[in-house]
Enzyme design. Sequence first.
Site, PDB file in Angstrom:
ATOM      1  N   ARG A 119       0.817  -1.233   0.000  1.00  0.00           N
ATOM      2  CA  ARG A 119       0.000   0.000   0.000  1.00  0.00           C
ATOM      3  C   ARG A 119       0.843   1.272   0.000  1.00  0.00           C
ATOM      4  O   ARG A 119       0.378   2.348   0.375  1.00  0.00           O
ATOM      5  CB  ARG A 119      -0.972   0.031   1.179  1.00  0.00           C
ATOM      6  CG  ARG A 119      -1.969  -1.100   1.142  1.00  0.00           C
ATOM      7  CD  ARG A 119      -3.177  -0.823   2.019  1.00  0.00           C
ATOM      8  NE  ARG A 119      -4.043  -1.976   2.002  1.00  0.00           N
ATOM      9  CZ  ARG A 119      -3.949  -2.990   2.835  1.00  0.00           C
ATOM     10  NH1 ARG A 119      -3.029  -2.980   3.779  1.00  0.00           N
ATOM     11  NH2 ARG A 119      -4.766  -4.000   2.743  1.00  0.00           N
ATOM     12  N   LYS A 141       3.186  11.634 -10.375  1.00  0.00           N
ATOM     13  CA  LYS A 141       2.386  10.786 -11.275  1.00  0.00           C
ATOM     14  C   LYS A 141       3.153   9.493 -11.530  1.00  0.00           C
ATOM     15  O   LYS A 141       4.325   9.528 -11.920  1.00  0.00           O
ATOM     16  CB  LYS A 141       2.122  11.498 -12.607  1.00  0.00           C
ATOM     17  CG  LYS A 141       1.015  12.534 -12.530  1.00  0.00           C
ATOM     18  CD  LYS A 141       0.671  13.053 -13.908  1.00  0.00           C
ATOM     19  CE  LYS A 141      -0.457  14.080 -13.834  1.00  0.00           C
ATOM     20  NZ  LYS A 141      -0.751  14.674 -15.149  1.00  0.00           N
ATOM     21  N   GLU A 183       9.844  19.654 -23.479  1.00  0.00           N
ATOM     22  CA  GLU A 183       9.200  19.965 -22.201  1.00  0.00           C
ATOM     23  C   GLU A 183       9.825  21.220 -21.586  1.00  0.00           C
ATOM     24  O   GLU A 183       9.153  21.984 -20.894  1.00  0.00           O
ATOM     25  CB  GLU A 183       9.315  18.780 -21.227  1.00  0.00           C
ATOM     26  CG  GLU A 183       8.700  17.466 -21.721  1.00  0.00           C
ATOM     27  CD  GLU A 183       7.165  17.432 -21.708  1.00  0.00           C
ATOM     28  OE1 GLU A 183       6.535  18.380 -21.187  1.00  0.00           O
ATOM     29  OE2 GLU A 183       6.592  16.451 -22.224  1.00  0.00           O
ATOM     30  N   LYS A 225       7.647  23.573 -12.107  1.00  0.00           N
ATOM     31  CA  LYS A 225       6.814  22.382 -11.883  1.00  0.00           C
ATOM     32  C   LYS A 225       6.471  22.251 -10.405  1.00  0.00           C
ATOM     33  O   LYS A 225       5.337  21.903 -10.045  1.00  0.00           O
ATOM     34  CB  LYS A 225       7.501  21.112 -12.398  1.00  0.00           C
ATOM     35  CG  LYS A 225       6.641  19.876 -12.149  1.00  0.00           C
ATOM     36  CD  LYS A 225       6.465  18.961 -13.294  1.00  0.00           C
ATOM     37  CE  LYS A 225       5.384  17.912 -12.989  1.00  0.00           C
ATOM     38  NZ  LYS A 225       5.404  16.777 -13.855  1.00  0.00           N
ATOM     39  N   GLU A 235      -4.191  17.511 -10.081  1.00  0.00           N
ATOM     40  CA  GLU A 235      -4.671  17.987 -11.376  1.00  0.00           C
ATOM     41  C   GLU A 235      -6.183  18.214 -11.394  1.00  0.00           C
ATOM     42  O   GLU A 235      -6.896  17.780 -12.301  1.00  0.00           O
ATOM     43  CB  GLU A 235      -4.252  17.030 -12.505  1.00  0.00           C
ATOM     44  CG  GLU A 235      -4.239  17.728 -13.866  1.00  0.00           C
ATOM     45  CD  GLU A 235      -3.621  16.894 -14.978  1.00  0.00           C
ATOM     46  OE1 GLU A 235      -2.543  16.342 -14.773  1.00  0.00           O
ATOM     47  OE2 GLU A 235      -4.245  16.826 -16.040  1.00  0.00           O
ATOM     48  N   ARG A 239      -2.863  22.413 -12.750  1.00  0.00           N
ATOM     49  CA  ARG A 239      -1.816  21.467 -13.190  1.00  0.00           C
ATOM     50  C   ARG A 239      -2.020  21.051 -14.650  1.00  0.00           C
ATOM     51  O   ARG A 239      -1.067  20.660 -15.331  1.00  0.00           O
ATOM     52  CB  ARG A 239      -1.778  20.247 -12.264  1.00  0.00           C
ATOM     53  CG  ARG A 239      -0.643  19.295 -12.607  1.00  0.00           C
ATOM     54  CD  ARG A 239      -0.373  18.263 -11.533  1.00  0.00           C
ATOM     55  NE  ARG A 239       0.647  17.339 -11.991  1.00  0.00           N
ATOM     56  CZ  ARG A 239       1.279  16.468 -11.227  1.00  0.00           C
ATOM     57  NH1 ARG A 239       0.999  16.400  -9.937  1.00  0.00           N
ATOM     58  NH2 ARG A 239       2.190  15.668 -11.724  1.00  0.00           N
ATOM     59  N   ASN A 243       0.001  20.259 -19.680  1.00  0.00           N
ATOM     60  CA  ASN A 243      -0.314  19.470 -20.870  1.00  0.00           C
ATOM     61  C   ASN A 243      -0.320  20.309 -22.150  1.00  0.00           C
ATOM     62  O   ASN A 243      -0.837  19.866 -23.181  1.00  0.00           O
ATOM     63  CB  ASN A 243      -1.672  18.776 -20.693  1.00  0.00           C
ATOM     64  CG  ASN A 243      -1.647  17.813 -19.533  1.00  0.00           C
ATOM     65  OD1 ASN A 243      -0.690  17.070 -19.357  1.00  0.00           O
ATOM     66  ND2 ASN A 243      -2.676  17.856 -18.698  1.00  0.00           N
ATOM     67  N   HIS A 246       0.107  18.691 -25.511  1.00  0.00           N
ATOM     68  CA  HIS A 246      -0.031  17.246 -25.327  1.00  0.00           C
ATOM     69  C   HIS A 246      -1.312  16.669 -25.931  1.00  0.00           C
ATOM     70  O   HIS A 246      -1.352  15.476 -26.214  1.00  0.00           O
ATOM     71  CB  HIS A 246       0.048  16.885 -23.834  1.00  0.00           C
ATOM     72  CG  HIS A 246       1.464  16.946 -23.292  1.00  0.00           C
ATOM     73  ND1 HIS A 246       2.208  18.107 -23.296  1.00  0.00           N
ATOM     74  CD2 HIS A 246       2.264  15.998 -22.744  1.00  0.00           C
ATOM     75  CE1 HIS A 246       3.397  17.870 -22.770  1.00  0.00           C
ATOM     76  NE2 HIS A 246       3.461  16.600 -22.430  1.00  0.00           N
ATOM     77  N   HIS A 250      -0.187  13.647 -27.916  1.00  0.00           N
ATOM     78  CA  HIS A 250      -0.629  12.285 -27.596  1.00  0.00           C
ATOM     79  C   HIS A 250      -1.358  11.664 -28.784  1.00  0.00           C
ATOM     80  O   HIS A 250      -1.192  10.478 -29.085  1.00  0.00           O
ATOM     81  CB  HIS A 250      -1.562  12.287 -26.378  1.00  0.00           C
ATOM     82  CG  HIS A 250      -0.839  12.454 -25.081  1.00  0.00           C
ATOM     83  ND1 HIS A 250      -1.431  13.001 -23.960  1.00  0.00           N
ATOM     84  CD2 HIS A 250       0.422  12.135 -24.710  1.00  0.00           C
ATOM     85  CE1 HIS A 250      -0.557  13.017 -22.964  1.00  0.00           C
ATOM     86  NE2 HIS A 250       0.575  12.506 -23.394  1.00  0.00           N
ATOM     87  N   HIS A 263       8.359  10.964 -27.398  1.00  0.00           N
ATOM     88  CA  HIS A 263       7.300  11.763 -26.772  1.00  0.00           C
ATOM     89  C   HIS A 263       7.510  13.266 -27.012  1.00  0.00           C
ATOM     90  O   HIS A 263       6.596  13.980 -27.420  1.00  0.00           O
ATOM     91  CB  HIS A 263       7.247  11.448 -25.275  1.00  0.00           C
ATOM     92  CG  HIS A 263       6.239  12.252 -24.534  1.00  0.00           C
ATOM     93  ND1 HIS A 263       4.879  12.116 -24.737  1.00  0.00           N
ATOM     94  CD2 HIS A 263       6.384  13.243 -23.609  1.00  0.00           C
ATOM     95  CE1 HIS A 263       4.232  12.976 -23.957  1.00  0.00           C
ATOM     96  NE2 HIS A 263       5.118  13.658 -23.264  1.00  0.00           N
TER      97      HIS A 263
END
Length: 366
Positions: A119, A141, A183, A225, A235, A239, A243, A246, A250, A263
């Site tokens: 956990r 993340k 980025e 960041k 998010e 936040r 993106n 993105h 993506h 990426h």
Amino acid sequence: MAQTVTVNLGERSYDINIGTGLAVGRCLADHPAECGLLVSDSNVFPLYGDLCLRRLAEAGVAAEPVIVPAGEQSKSLDMAARIYAGAVATGLDRGSVIVALGGGMVGDLAGFAAATYMRGIRLIQAPTSLLAMVDSSVGGKTAVNLPEGKNLVGVFHQPVEVAADLATLATLPPREYVSGLAEVVKYGVIWDAALFKDLEDSAEALAARDAETLERVVTRCCEIKADIVAMDEREAGVRAILNFGHTGGHALEQVSGYDRWLHGEAVALGMVYAARLSVAERGLDADEAARIESLLQRVGLPVRWPAGEAPPAWADLRQAMQADKKTRGRTPRFVLAEQLGAVVFGCEAPDSVLEEAWGGVVRREM
Ligand code: GLY
């Protein structure tokens, strides 16, 4: 000179240490761990694994390595299971630590394992790619991919420390390094016009991996960041501006196959697309949109679909943007710029504008 940036999240606050020499395990001085697992991949472990194990031993941790094959295909539930097996075999308990030594894939995978084993146990991120240093190692993340899509299973789990050794960037393949610069440029666009200007002034030094420039720029990106994550850890709002570029990026990765673009390359094309949408929808000055394209191009990133290579059909790209995790209903959402350093999230645009802007990315004129 090393730099430290703190991510302020109350009792889950942590430091990002940026310098040379892989200073992994500083946080363990106050809260030691006897036992640990060092997760790395088959590219990075041969280069930095022994040094990392030594640093951990100096910090009092006897760590066992788990080495996964390099490449995005390792970001899977199967590899997470391999890490759990290593954790059990090594006797990791709730006081132990998992260290992620590598790029974004290793960080996300090891982070996911650390978040779920018993956990949740402590995680130290030791990013060795530019993209991981300025983005994926910071902010908590973690995820693995499913055959149905990228990052579909994941959990927020903040590290207790990020140790970014800039010296590791020297061995990063050129295409990977340049991909990470996408980025970096993003932070200038979404938050800090002064950083954007600094990047314009330092584009050649950045391309040459100049140490002083890298330390200054990586530190500034991590500060930005850290500020954004401290404001909106999960998010729920701001936040999302991380993106920028993105939604298109993506979608391009998805329709082109994940082996066509790195990426950051896909995000660079997505940023060109978002800049064009920003001019049409949010009044971004066309000169500022041109500066975004020009900077991306100067650092070696793609800003147009390659001549002689058939672009994806607009309908497929539109469908992929609609299927993005951030989409609600059938309308793709974008982060769009109003000026350099100021963006808004959750923007929609008419289909005709979406298609026209994509036409600008496919056309060759600059
Ligand atoms: N990479 C985007 C985020 O951390 O939110």
